[in-house]
Design an enzyme around this catalytic site. Structure first.
Site, PDB file in Angstrom:
ATOM      1  N   SER A 177       0.816  -1.211   0.000  1.00 40.49           N
ATOM      2  CA  SER A 177       0.000   0.000   0.000  1.00 40.49           C
ATOM      3  C   SER A 177       0.850   1.261   0.000  1.00 40.49           C
ATOM      4  O   SER A 177       0.380   2.334  -0.393  1.00 40.49           O
ATOM      5  CB  SER A 177      -0.941   0.009   1.204  1.00 40.49           C
ATOM      6  N   THR A 231       9.422   7.056   4.017  1.00 39.06           N
ATOM      7  CA  THR A 231       8.224   6.268   3.716  1.00 39.06           C
ATOM      8  C   THR A 231       7.115   6.650   4.700  1.00 39.06           C
ATOM      9  O   THR A 231       7.318   7.427   5.639  1.00 39.06           O
ATOM     10  CB  THR A 231       8.512   4.767   3.830  1.00 39.06           C
ATOM     11  N   TYR A 234      10.835  -2.497  18.190  1.00 37.73           N
ATOM     12  CA  TYR A 234      11.190  -2.567  16.769  1.00 37.73           C
ATOM     13  C   TYR A 234      12.529  -3.271  16.588  1.00 37.73           C
ATOM     14  O   TYR A 234      12.665  -4.160  15.737  1.00 37.73           O
ATOM     15  CB  TYR A 234      11.242  -1.159  16.172  1.00 37.73           C
ATOM     16  N   ALA A 248      13.930  -5.385  18.605  1.00 41.81           N
ATOM     17  CA  ALA A 248      13.774  -6.793  18.977  1.00 41.81           C
ATOM     18  C   ALA A 248      13.153  -7.590  17.836  1.00 41.81           C
ATOM     19  O   ALA A 248      13.585  -8.712  17.548  1.00 41.81           O
ATOM     20  CB  ALA A 248      12.921  -6.904  20.241  1.00 41.81           C
ATOM     21  N   SER A 252      14.592  -6.218   6.695  1.00 34.37           N
ATOM     22  CA  SER A 252      14.913  -5.985   8.096  1.00 34.37           C
ATOM     23  C   SER A 252      15.145  -4.486   8.277  1.00 34.37           C
ATOM     24  O   SER A 252      14.331  -3.671   7.851  1.00 34.37           O
ATOM     25  CB  SER A 252      16.141  -6.812   8.488  1.00 34.37           C
ATOM     26  N   LYS A 287      13.231  -6.867  14.610  1.00 35.52           N
ATOM     27  CA  LYS A 287      14.139  -6.946  13.469  1.00 35.52           C
ATOM     28  C   LYS A 287      15.355  -7.815  13.782  1.00 35.52           C
ATOM     29  O   LYS A 287      15.893  -8.485  12.887  1.00 35.52           O
ATOM     30  CB  LYS A 287      14.560  -5.546  13.024  1.00 35.52           C
TER      31      LYS A 287
END
Length: 329
Positions: free
Chosen positions: A47, A225, A190, A192, A176, A194
């Site tokens: 999306s 992003t 986050y 943890a 990742s 990755k």
């Protein structure tokens, strides 16, 4: 143990492999864009961000792309459909929610039926970020982060692997982060999630050597992003339900939650699909396990080098040595 050192089959491409190994670890993009004609690629999280950019990038280079996202119908899907129609791309927008095994199984089966067998490439990209101090992360936030970023990748891999193994080939890309190798305070879980993606992907890469399936971990740095806006939504919801006894210990960090915009990042989102496309086009057996992607900041390269050498030193001469060497040498 079968002959599983895939690089031993590539004597004719040894010189090319040496050149690839000598490249810098950032997205050192080819002068000629790779031709992906004939490749079938399924991507999650299309999306926005890397998923949307990748769907268009691969399709414009000849691939048949299954661009998946949840909660259809939605405007983002309509926009992709319009581009597909205008540019006559081989791109199929499909509904897929990585939190739902039923949704995953249906989408993967539909995609496989269109290509009459195994997909060539899976790009695990769908993910979320919920930041803030670890103590502030309640179980709702913790479960959602791991369910999306880790278990979602696991579900997807399990869905595509039986057909890939039967075909004796395939590629899995797991997106990742730099924060899968270096730890930032107040990143919530986050890091943890990755870190878990990194470990799961590397183990999978070893185990899939006998089946001719390769795994590459993509480690992007900061890019502009929509993850920043989505993160703010999750963070503000977390703050609103958090108890004061947890919030009170970290006033400065809590104040930042829900306010970050990602402004000031001038990096090109297409760096990530370019790196993935380059790796897809490489000869089997020469593709890297990890690819940091950022034009300036790749702090994880030293960690990647130490990790590689540690694995080789510890397990290189063990019974798993051929698998380890096939992936890391």
């Amino acid at each position: 143990m079968p002959d599983i050192t895939r690089r031993s089959l590539l004597a004719g491409t040894a010189a090319g492999a040496a050149l690839v190994a000598a490249r810098p670890a950032i997205a050192n993009l080819p002068q000629v864009e790779p031709d992906l004609t004939g490749k079938s690629i399924l991507i999650t999280g299309c999306s926005s961000g890397f998923g949307r950019a990748g769907a268009l990038y691969y399709a414009r280079r000849g691939a048949k792309v299954f661009a998946t996202m949840r909660n259809l119908p939605r405007p983002e899907a309509d926009e992709l459909e319009e581009i597909r129609w205008n540019e006559k791309l081989d791109l199929v927008v499909m509904e897929l929610d990585v939190l739902s095994q039923e949704s995953i199984d249906y989408a993967v089966q539909m995609a496989q039926s269109e290509v009459f067998g195994a997909l060539d490439v899976l790009v695990n990209n769908a993910g979320i970020g919920i930041t803030g101090p670890v103590e502030v992360q309640d179980m709702e936030a913790t479960r959602l982060a791991f369910d999306t970023n880790v278990f979602g990748y696991h579900r997807m891999a399990r869905a595509v692997l039986p057909a890939m193994r039967e075909a004796g080939k395939g590629q899995i890309f797991n997106v990742s982060s730099q924060l899968g190798r270096v730890i930032a305070p107040s990143a919530g879980h986050y890091c943890a999630t990755k870190f878990a993606v990194e470990a799961m992907s590397e183990q999978l890469a070893y185990e899939l050597v006998p089946h001719g399936i390769e795994v590459t971990i993509i480690e992007p740095g900061g890019y502009p992003t929509e993850i920043w806006q989505n993160r703010n939504r999750y963070n503000n919801a977390l703050k609103a339900r958090a108890e004061e006894k947890h919030l009170s210990g970290y006033p400065a960090l809590v104040a930042r939650m829900g306010t970050e915009t990602g402004d000031g990042r001038d990096t090109d989102i297409d760096d990530v699909p370019r790196a993935i496309a380059e790796i897809i086009a490489m000869p089997p057996g020469t593709r890297p396990l990890r690819r940091p992607v950022h034009p300036r900041f790749i702090p994880q390269t030293a960690i990647n080098a130490v990790s590689r050498q540690t694995q080789l030193d510890w397990l290189g001469e063990s019974s798993a040595g051929p698998w380890i060497k096939a992936v890391l040498d």
